[in-house]
Design a protein around this motif. Sequence first.
Motif, PDB file in Angstrom:
ATOM      1  N   LEU A  18       0.591  -1.432   0.326  1.00 33.20           N
ATOM      2  CA  LEU A  18       0.158  -0.192   0.352  1.00 33.20           C
ATOM      3  C   LEU A  18       0.443   1.064  -0.165  1.00 33.20           C
ATOM      4  O   LEU A  18       0.622   2.119  -0.610  1.00 33.20           O
ATOM      5  CB  LEU A  18      -1.080   0.375   1.093  1.00 33.20           C
ATOM      6  CG  LEU A  18      -1.313   1.432   1.879  1.00 33.20           C
ATOM      7  CD1 LEU A  18      -2.647   1.326   0.876  1.00 33.20           C
ATOM      8  CD2 LEU A  18      -1.914   1.444   3.072  1.00 33.20           C
ATOM      9  N   GLN A  19       1.951   1.683   1.057  1.00 32.12           N
ATOM     10  CA  GLN A  19       2.659   2.523   0.544  1.00 32.12           C
ATOM     11  C   GLN A  19       3.571   2.960  -0.131  1.00 32.12           C
ATOM     12  O   GLN A  19       3.306   3.422  -0.838  1.00 32.12           O
ATOM     13  CB  GLN A  19       3.668   2.635   2.265  1.00 32.12           C
ATOM     14  CG  GLN A  19       2.933   2.532   3.971  1.00 32.12           C
ATOM     15  CD  GLN A  19       4.574   2.523   4.728  1.00 32.12           C
ATOM     16  OE1 GLN A  19       4.977   2.238   4.371  1.00 32.12           O
ATOM     17  NE2 GLN A  19       4.122   2.465   5.593  1.00 32.12           N
ATOM     18  N   LEU A  20       4.152   1.613  -0.836  1.00 32.36           N
ATOM     19  CA  LEU A  20       4.618   1.147  -2.291  1.00 32.36           C
ATOM     20  C   LEU A  20       3.841   1.832  -3.253  1.00 32.36           C
ATOM     21  O   LEU A  20       3.985   2.816  -4.144  1.00 32.36           O
ATOM     22  CB  LEU A  20       4.947   0.445  -3.068  1.00 32.36           C
ATOM     23  CG  LEU A  20       6.450   0.329  -2.601  1.00 32.36           C
ATOM     24  CD1 LEU A  20       6.761  -1.314  -3.060  1.00 32.36           C
ATOM     25  CD2 LEU A  20       7.733   0.784  -2.457  1.00 32.36           C
ATOM     26  N   VAL A  22       0.647   4.070  -2.490  1.00 35.10           N
ATOM     27  CA  VAL A  22       0.714   5.781  -2.557  1.00 35.10           C
ATOM     28  C   VAL A  22       1.392   6.423  -3.177  1.00 35.10           C
ATOM     29  O   VAL A  22       1.497   7.349  -3.847  1.00 35.10           O
ATOM     30  CB  VAL A  22       0.596   5.964  -1.013  1.00 35.10           C
ATOM     31  CG1 VAL A  22       0.710   7.291  -0.606  1.00 35.10           C
ATOM     32  CG2 VAL A  22      -0.850   5.405  -0.757  1.00 35.10           C
ATOM     33  N   LEU A  23       2.694   5.343  -3.054  1.00 37.11           N
ATOM     34  CA  LEU A  23       4.458   6.605  -3.550  1.00 37.11           C
ATOM     35  C   LEU A  23       4.693   6.529  -5.312  1.00 37.11           C
ATOM     36  O   LEU A  23       4.786   7.497  -5.553  1.00 37.11           O
ATOM     37  CB  LEU A  23       5.833   5.862  -3.244  1.00 37.11           C
ATOM     38  CG  LEU A  23       5.872   6.010  -1.535  1.00 37.11           C
ATOM     39  CD1 LEU A  23       6.870   4.887  -1.531  1.00 37.11           C
ATOM     40  CD2 LEU A  23       5.940   7.664  -0.834  1.00 37.11           C
ATOM     41  N   ILE A  24       4.145   5.260  -5.964  1.00 38.20           N
ATOM     42  CA  ILE A  24       3.083   5.322  -7.270  1.00 38.20           C
ATOM     43  C   ILE A  24       2.558   6.301  -7.487  1.00 38.20           C
ATOM     44  O   ILE A  24       3.064   6.986  -8.380  1.00 38.20           O
ATOM     45  CB  ILE A  24       3.823   3.932  -7.452  1.00 38.20           C
ATOM     46  CG1 ILE A  24       5.366   2.870  -6.747  1.00 38.20           C
ATOM     47  CG2 ILE A  24       3.749   3.714  -9.357  1.00 38.20           C
ATOM     48  CD1 ILE A  24       5.395   1.634  -6.948  1.00 38.20           C
ATOM     49  N   GLU A  26       1.333   8.656  -6.816  1.00 38.32           N
ATOM     50  CA  GLU A  26       2.125  10.519  -6.285  1.00 38.32           C
ATOM     51  C   GLU A  26       3.021  10.789  -7.544  1.00 38.32           C
ATOM     52  O   GLU A  26       2.936  11.958  -8.173  1.00 38.32           O
ATOM     53  CB  GLU A  26       2.601  10.435  -5.008  1.00 38.32           C
ATOM     54  CG  GLU A  26       3.054  11.823  -4.657  1.00 38.32           C
ATOM     55  CD  GLU A  26       3.773  12.647  -3.306  1.00 38.32           C
ATOM     56  OE1 GLU A  26       4.358  11.154  -2.765  1.00 38.32           O
ATOM     57  OE2 GLU A  26       3.740  13.224  -3.476  1.00 38.32           O
ATOM     58  N   TYR A  27       3.929   9.776  -7.633  1.00 36.36           N
ATOM     59  CA  TYR A  27       4.437   9.695  -8.776  1.00 36.36           C
ATOM     60  C   TYR A  27       4.350   9.938  -9.879  1.00 36.36           C
ATOM     61  O   TYR A  27       4.112  10.654 -11.068  1.00 36.36           O
ATOM     62  CB  TYR A  27       5.503   8.714  -8.479  1.00 36.36           C
ATOM     63  CG  TYR A  27       6.844   8.854 -10.011  1.00 36.36           C
ATOM     64  CD1 TYR A  27       7.709   9.787 -10.106  1.00 36.36           C
ATOM     65  CD2 TYR A  27       6.649   7.939 -11.065  1.00 36.36           C
ATOM     66  CE1 TYR A  27       8.588   9.500 -11.186  1.00 36.36           C
ATOM     67  CE2 TYR A  27       7.441   7.568 -12.112  1.00 36.36           C
ATOM     68  CZ  TYR A  27       8.370   7.969 -11.967  1.00 36.36           C
ATOM     69  OH  TYR A  27       9.466   7.916 -13.537  1.00 36.36           O
ATOM     70  N   ALA A  30       2.148  13.140 -10.761  1.00 40.96           N
ATOM     71  CA  ALA A  30       3.260  14.410 -10.897  1.00 40.96           C
ATOM     72  C   ALA A  30       3.723  14.245 -12.383  1.00 40.96           C
ATOM     73  O   ALA A  30       3.930  15.029 -12.985  1.00 40.96           O
ATOM     74  CB  ALA A  30       4.447  14.306 -10.107  1.00 40.96           C
ATOM     75  N   VAL A  31       3.947  13.222 -12.567  1.00 46.29           N
ATOM     76  CA  VAL A  31       4.486  12.746 -14.539  1.00 46.29           C
ATOM     77  C   VAL A  31       3.560  12.686 -15.234  1.00 46.29           C
ATOM     78  O   VAL A  31       4.127  13.508 -15.731  1.00 46.29           O
ATOM     79  CB  VAL A  31       5.590  11.960 -14.637  1.00 46.29           C
ATOM     80  CG1 VAL A  31       6.274  11.193 -15.196  1.00 46.29           C
ATOM     81  CG2 VAL A  31       6.600  11.778 -12.849  1.00 46.29           C
ATOM     82  N   GLY A 127      -2.443  24.555  -7.829  1.00 40.45           N
ATOM     83  CA  GLY A 127      -1.339  24.402  -7.063  1.00 40.45           C
ATOM     84  C   GLY A 127       0.131  23.830  -7.939  1.00 40.45           C
ATOM     85  O   GLY A 127       1.283  22.597  -7.535  1.00 40.45           O
ATOM     86  N   ILE A 128       0.403  25.002  -8.380  1.00 41.43           N
ATOM     87  CA  ILE A 128       2.112  24.826  -9.094  1.00 41.43           C
ATOM     88  C   ILE A 128       2.690  26.199  -8.172  1.00 41.43           C
ATOM     89  O   ILE A 128       3.384  27.369  -9.011  1.00 41.43           O
ATOM     90  CB  ILE A 128       2.034  25.284 -10.292  1.00 41.43           C
ATOM     91  CG1 ILE A 128       0.747  26.027 -10.903  1.00 41.43           C
ATOM     92  CG2 ILE A 128       1.960  24.119 -11.007  1.00 41.43           C
ATOM     93  CD1 ILE A 128       0.689  26.501 -12.608  1.00 41.43           C
ATOM     94  N   LYS A 160      -5.030  19.587 -16.013  1.00 44.96           N
ATOM     95  CA  LYS A 160      -4.479  19.833 -14.472  1.00 44.96           C
ATOM     96  C   LYS A 160      -2.536  20.412 -15.256  1.00 44.96           C
ATOM     97  O   LYS A 160      -2.300  19.957 -16.143  1.00 44.96           O
ATOM     98  CB  LYS A 160      -4.023  18.361 -14.532  1.00 44.96           C
ATOM     99  CG  LYS A 160      -3.053  18.086 -13.401  1.00 44.96           C
ATOM    100  CD  LYS A 160      -3.564  16.265 -12.654  1.00 44.96           C
ATOM    101  CE  LYS A 160      -2.559  15.878 -12.728  1.00 44.96           C
ATOM    102  NZ  LYS A 160      -2.177  16.908 -10.783  1.00 44.96           N
ATOM    103  N   LEU A 163       4.783  22.003 -12.971  1.00 46.91           N
ATOM    104  CA  LEU A 163       5.371  23.477 -13.278  1.00 46.91           C
ATOM    105  C   LEU A 163       7.028  22.796 -13.384  1.00 46.91           C
ATOM    106  O   LEU A 163       7.341  21.589 -12.798  1.00 46.91           O
ATOM    107  CB  LEU A 163       5.792  23.642 -12.106  1.00 46.91           C
ATOM    108  CG  LEU A 163       6.699  25.343 -12.099  1.00 46.91           C
ATOM    109  CD1 LEU A 163       6.098  26.714 -12.999  1.00 46.91           C
ATOM    110  CD2 LEU A 163       7.163  25.587 -10.886  1.00 46.91           C
ATOM    111  N   LEU A 164       7.361  22.733 -14.690  1.00 51.48           N
ATOM    112  CA  LEU A 164       8.447  22.570 -15.070  1.00 51.48           C
ATOM    113  C   LEU A 164       9.717  23.425 -14.865  1.00 51.48           C
ATOM    114  O   LEU A 164      11.026  22.622 -14.600  1.00 51.48           O
ATOM    115  CB  LEU A 164       8.686  22.525 -16.923  1.00 51.48           C
ATOM    116  CG  LEU A 164       9.658  21.427 -17.712  1.00 51.48           C
ATOM    117  CD1 LEU A 164       9.408  20.495 -16.892  1.00 51.48           C
ATOM    118  CD2 LEU A 164       9.182  21.938 -19.147  1.00 51.48           C
TER     119      LEU A 164
END
Lengths: 170, 436
Positions: A18-20, A22-24, A26-27, A30-31, A127-128, A160, A163-164
């Motif tokens: 579950l923790q992994l 969540v991180l993935i 989030e990644y 973002a990507v 959000g940026i 959505k 920011l680059l």
Amino acid sequence: MKLDNKKIMYGLIATIALQLAVLIMEYGNAVYPLLTGTEIKIKVVPVDPRSLFRGNYARLNYDISRVSLPEESRAPRVNEVIYVKLKQDRDGLYFEEGVSLSKPDSGLFIKGRARHAHSRDVQVRYGIEAFFAPKEKALDLERELRAGGVAIIKLTKNGKPALLDIVANK
Amino acid sequence: MRLIRLLKRDIAKECTDWVKDSIISEDQASKICDRYGIDYKKASEQTYGYAVLMGLGYLFIGLAVITLLSANWDDIPRSIRMLGLLLLTTSTHLFALKKYKENQIPTAIGLFFLGSLFYGASIMLIAQIYHIDEHYPNGIFWWAVGVLPLGALLQSSLLISLTMVLAFIWFFVESGLNYFPMLFPIFLAVLAWHVFKVKQSYVLFLSFVVGLGVYLEYALSWWMGDGYRFNFEIENAVFCIGLFIAYHGFSKWLVSQKDPKLVDYGTVLGLWALRFMIFTLLILSFDWLWEELIETNWINSGFSIVLAAVFSIIGVCFSYFGNRQFYSTLSFALLYVFGLYMVMQTYDDIYALYFQIVNNIVLIIAGVWLIVKGIKESVTHYFFLGVTTILATGLLRYIDLVGDYIGASILFIIFAVILLSAARFWKSHQRSLQKS
């Protein structure tokens, strides 16, 4: 109440997964705009705070951070979603072309949330607004951008943004 | 409700010393500890200090790594940073899992705690790497959600504490940005299960009590703000007092239970509920506050009265079905409901003075009641709370007079009459006891 060891082991493995996840996620979140979005440039001005949780960053203020809804529209509620239509000028920078509480049918638009209620003049967050950097770099950036700068943003079809980079005006 | 119950570790330590000095046998020490619901043998092993130091040690390792990493490590490519974070979190957890499999439970818990700190740091750092500023309370929420199952599965107070610290931070940050933290009860439910069914912890129990109260207060404000903003009004104060009356009754019910853990929780809750109610009475002993209350525009006075009545009934019922000694809860409840009703029916702030006088007399009576109860039942904290109540009332009224100097003097005379009458009653009561 005691669970047997096998069940606890499975539970612990599921929690690590579950923790992994969540991180993935989030990644991925973002990507995704960075990979699929349209690149746009917007005028930006920085201010410099520090967050206990998030480290040093330059707080950014855009031309489109304050917008006005048309007279026929009602005032938005706090945190209500706002859509800002964008149009490119002759310098290649994007500016606000219209604001609404409903999703535009066509064209390029950015999605944000209202920070203040009971007025058609709205402060919007996209959000940026944070550019994370080490303290010294954040301060340098603030100095460099005193004369203004440009934020390079990737924008997905559903508005959505991500920011680059930020570039100072020369 | 004796506070000695809350000093169990000291009792166990004393028993160990008495056994060493041959004052009592080990069997007697065991029986004494049993009475307070502690395992004499486990208590004398003193593993508690070790666990606390280990937990703090892991916390500082975690903080060191978070500080180091959060210094915006710009020079490393994004993908390597991302991979590094995933590896750090996963490898720490897998090492913890290995220790758990080897039955080294305290070490496993410590490592899971460390891994959870890395997990939280990873959430923050991914946001940094990609300049994400989109509603950052979500990061804290997902951190808490990720730690919650570890605490529940390992039945660890350390991991549950970490979860609750994060959950509370999320609650206040989320509501500070004007979002209602709807999912907070999930954390409260797991916390309740942990403190009532798994392990005793006064701090976590009080966290539950406070968390429940705060959540309900914010829910009320959200409702009064038409479901899209928080609107804190006088109804929140009414709600808060009512909640503590219910807690007071609930504490009496807990104390009447057989489970020593519940008795201890009842003792702690009763103590704080009583202190809160005396504190509220002290605040209400100023006339300007009553003037404000009289002038208040109640959003819905009927709702407030119903709310007050419901809390009072809950408190009195708990108290009655607990140990049948419901008079103190009933007295506070009647004062609360009647006082609220009267203040709503009053429209001229000239009457604030009468409310103030009655409130001050109630304070003195409460002080006397606490002193008498303290002496009669040999419970020192009642005695000292009673003395403090009377002295604080005297001091406040000396600084902030009731009406003019003559009015204040008359009030002090009334205080003296109440106190001296109580003393005479006490003396005659003692004499009759000695005769019998």
